[in-house]
Design an enzyme around this catalytic site. Sequence first.
Site, PDB file in Angstrom:
ATOM      1  N   GLU A 177      45.165 -29.308 -44.809  1.00  0.00           N
ATOM      2  CA  GLU A 177      44.405 -28.058 -44.752  1.00  0.00           C
ATOM      3  C   GLU A 177      44.362 -27.489 -43.335  1.00  0.00           C
ATOM      4  OE1 GLU A 177      43.642 -26.498 -47.349  1.00  0.00           O
ATOM      5  OE2 GLU A 177      43.186 -27.913 -48.962  1.00  0.00           O
TER       6      GLU A 177
ATOM      7  N   HIS B  47      35.819 -30.037 -44.754  1.00  0.00           N
ATOM      8  CA  HIS B  47      36.126 -29.780 -46.162  1.00  0.00           C
ATOM      9  C   HIS B  47      35.932 -31.077 -46.932  1.00  0.00           C
ATOM     10  CE1 HIS B  47      38.119 -29.093 -49.879  1.00  0.00           C
ATOM     11  NE2 HIS B  47      39.125 -29.891 -49.574  1.00  0.00           N
TER      12      HIS B  47
ATOM     13  N   HIS C 192      34.722 -32.827 -51.213  1.00  0.00           N
ATOM     14  CA  HIS C 192      34.729 -32.620 -52.672  1.00  0.00           C
ATOM     15  C   HIS C 192      33.409 -33.098 -53.286  1.00  0.00           C
ATOM     16  CE1 HIS C 192      39.442 -33.278 -52.490  1.00  0.00           C
ATOM     17  NE2 HIS C 192      39.083 -32.141 -51.926  1.00  0.00           N
TER      18      HIS C 192
ATOM     19  N   HIS D  86      37.528 -27.009 -56.637  1.00  0.00           N
ATOM     20  CA  HIS D  86      38.173 -27.854 -55.620  1.00  0.00           C
ATOM     21  C   HIS D  86      37.159 -28.530 -54.699  1.00  0.00           C
ATOM     22  CE1 HIS D  86      41.365 -28.121 -52.140  1.00  0.00           C
ATOM     23  NE2 HIS D  86      40.572 -29.175 -52.194  1.00  0.00           N
TER      24      HIS D  86
HETATM   25  O1  2HA Z   1      43.023 -33.430 -47.530  1.00  0.00           O
HETATM   26  O2  2HA Z   1      41.184 -32.400 -49.812  1.00  0.00           O
HETATM   27  O3  2HA Z   1      42.315 -30.029 -49.981  1.00  0.00           O
HETATM   28  C1  2HA Z   1      43.015 -33.501 -48.898  1.00  0.00           C
HETATM   29  C2  2HA Z   1      42.337 -32.320 -49.464  1.00  0.00           C
HETATM   30  C3  2HA Z   1      43.096 -31.078 -49.562  1.00  0.00           C
HETATM   31 ZN    ZN Z   2      40.392 -30.783 -50.943  1.00  0.00          ZN
END
Ligand code: 2HA
Ligand code: ZN
Length: 269
Positions: A118, A141, A143, A214
Amino acid sequence: MSVLENNPALSAEINLVAEAAGYLWQKGWAERNGGNITVNITDNVDSALKDKEPIAGPFPIGSTLPHLKGCWFFCKGTNRRMRDLARRPMENGSIIRITDDCAHYEIVADKPVMPTSELPSHLAVHNYLIAKGSPYKASLHTHPIGLVAMTHNPAFLEKDVLTNILWSMIPETKAFCPRGLGIVPYKLPGSCELAEATIASIDDNYDVVAWEKHGVFAVDTDIMSAFDQIDVLEKASDIYLHARAMGFVPDGMSQAQMQEISTVFKLPK
Ligand code: 2HA
Ligand code: ZN
């Protein structure tokens, strides 16, 4: 020898990244190589690091980012695990320098670990933050389960629908994530389109942006503050989901109660 050895300020900054990476794993938000972190470390680069020859690169960024001239970043490595970054940050992440053409980067230390997939989003966001004169240095970032689940409901993707539901679940959410949650419709992971849409949402005055189906992307002054903003939103989503699992739609705090929070905490909205 690690470049951190004689640089306590940089060492402390990278230790904070490792601590945050451990939390992401413990929370269940970072399966396999999921998520990524970049921190603008330019202020803590010493002369030894500046004089060091790059160990890999130059590699193209994929775009030209003029405000990154002379900037340095610590980046999680691509395909590396957050849980490994937590224990050995300099083996699962690397320090990169943007080249003077602002279109490439070189890996300078400690090992030739290629940065996160990313990187286009992360570096474009840092470029935007510098252009705006923002004090924000960290982008994260990850999840988070509840927040990602909520983005699967199209009704929640309208502007500020999720923001208002989440703020209303527990009073501190609005106080500690006062700009709410921006929404970016689904885009290919790692793409420049995802980067552009993320910047547009941050420009719309959000610190935390949900990537539909995502994850989330957050920016703040340092990595722990970025983590905290996501953590309070995910707590609110957990409360919502627990209420739904008990068989009812939670009322949420009233608009008057939320306005009272804004007044007391001197919040913008
Ligand atoms: O780095 O989460 O969006 C792995 C991820 C890509
Ligand atoms: Zn990701």
